[in-house]
Write an enzyme that holds these catalytic residues in place. Sequence first.
Site, PDB file in Angstrom:
ATOM      1  N   HIS A  67       0.837  -1.192   0.000  1.00 14.86           N
ATOM      2  CA  HIS A  67       0.000   0.000   0.000  1.00 14.86           C
ATOM      3  C   HIS A  67       0.878   1.250   0.000  1.00 14.86           C
ATOM      4  O   HIS A  67       1.751   1.392   0.864  1.00 14.86           O
ATOM      5  CB  HIS A  67      -0.901   0.048   1.244  1.00 14.86           C
ATOM      6  CG  HIS A  67      -1.680  -1.207   1.471  1.00 14.86           C
ATOM      7  ND1 HIS A  67      -2.071  -1.618   2.727  1.00 14.86           N
ATOM      8  CD2 HIS A  67      -2.143  -2.151   0.610  1.00 14.86           C
ATOM      9  CE1 HIS A  67      -2.743  -2.764   2.632  1.00 14.86           C
ATOM     10  NE2 HIS A  67      -2.792  -3.103   1.347  1.00 14.86           N
ATOM     11  N   TYR A 130       3.314   2.109  13.694  1.00 13.57           N
ATOM     12  CA  TYR A 130       3.763   3.155  12.773  1.00 13.57           C
ATOM     13  C   TYR A 130       3.121   4.498  13.104  1.00 13.57           C
ATOM     14  O   TYR A 130       1.946   4.592  13.454  1.00 13.57           O
ATOM     15  CB  TYR A 130       3.520   2.770  11.310  1.00 13.57           C
ATOM     16  CG  TYR A 130       2.140   2.281  10.956  1.00 13.57           C
ATOM     17  CD1 TYR A 130       1.255   3.067  10.237  1.00 13.57           C
ATOM     18  CD2 TYR A 130       1.716   1.004  11.320  1.00 13.57           C
ATOM     19  CE1 TYR A 130       0.000   2.608   9.880  1.00 13.57           C
ATOM     20  CE2 TYR A 130       0.459   0.535  10.973  1.00 13.57           C
ATOM     21  CZ  TYR A 130      -0.395   1.348  10.252  1.00 13.57           C
ATOM     22  OH  TYR A 130      -1.646   0.888   9.911  1.00 13.57           O
TER      23      TYR A 130
END
Length: 446
Positions: A67, A130
């Site tokens: 992605h 993240y």
Amino acid sequence: MPTDLTIHQTSIPGVLLLNLPVHGDNRGWFKENWQREKMTALGLPDFGPVQNNISYNEAAGTTRGIHAEPWDKFISVATGRIFGAWVDLRAGDTFGTVFTAELGPGQAIFVPKGVGNSYQTLEEKTAYTYLVNAHWTPDAEYTFLNLADETVAIEWPIPLELCELSDKDRAHPRLSQITPMDLESRSTTDPDSPRTLILGANGQLGRELVKQLPNATAWSRSEFDIADLAAYADVDWTRFDTVINAAAYTKVDEAETLQGRRDAWRINVHGVVELARAAIAHDLTLVHVSSDYVFDGEEQEHTTEELFSPLGVYGQTKAAGDAVVMTVPKHYIVRTSWVVGEGPNFIATMRSLAERGISPSVVDDQVGRLTYTSDLAAGIQSLLAESAPYGVHNLTSGGEPRTWFEIAREVFAEAGADPSRVSPVSTQEYGEGKNLAPRPASSILA
């Protein structure tokens, strides 16, 4: 485990691999997973994370991606281990470039927007974490690549047919079917883009900006009032990279009245505070138009470093607005003077007086330079297109400084009227019996 914090460039431009010091004992381990001061000193972009996400994976072999999102990511592993694969899906010479690495608690990686991100867990109960510098939105524009694409040929440690994959990830297109993510058209280097937002589009400068930037998004005050706190919640700020604030309260004399003072502070300060908050939260470049009125005019020429010394309420609100904008990391304060554009202005007034046979008295002890909105709008475009240094920039039209009296006589002459019909008068004499705001004697911007 690494003992020193280090950062290394990978084969993909902008993708940075970090070694993180991990300190352990019989109880477990500790690490500084994100340390802005140390990491930016070593070359990590100061990307301004606003959201922290964690992906927990129960089984080894869980595979996610590939992605590419419209935001930057700082990725690390809280527990367990992964095999990561990153593919450059940005338009350019490095499109399709691959970088792979194993990451455990002692490593992290910075992935800029437009680079495809994917990983495969190598241990059970792996937690993948993240930081991102934009809030997630379902309307965000993604670019996807199939995990099994033959062109990039990622050598997954665990064969994909043995892994846990989502149906969506299995169905992503091959590299040959992908349109590269064009980040250039999403940046401040292209001011004539729908990702540039013009506020105050019905004002003198706003109308000229709309004329010169026909592809930009433009909102008038009726469409978006910068001082309306509730209006901000209805805006999808991820649509924009740059905001040009041409909205302001500019009724210099009315600002000295009770209601005028309130209106000036509402728009020029409180509205700018909200705009600055939005710019900081969404990593926007904010262009803010300022004024020579932030100075008292005692200096013959005003530099960009001169400290504020406003005389009246209007100047005070513009100075306060400037101070707010200075807190925005990516800002341009465009300081200008004596603006002339489409609509009521000094030149139009003098021309009308000349044509109607009226002989005015005009002050001859205020000096400055006119700024035509065409020059001001073009200058703002140049600052953005050339990625000029952020900060304060003086921007006026050219020519030698003149007094209002000299300009008025020139307008009369161009209109075919006798310039001697314009009489000089001092500011003090002109203001007798009038409720006028104080004005700087010198408006000359260096």
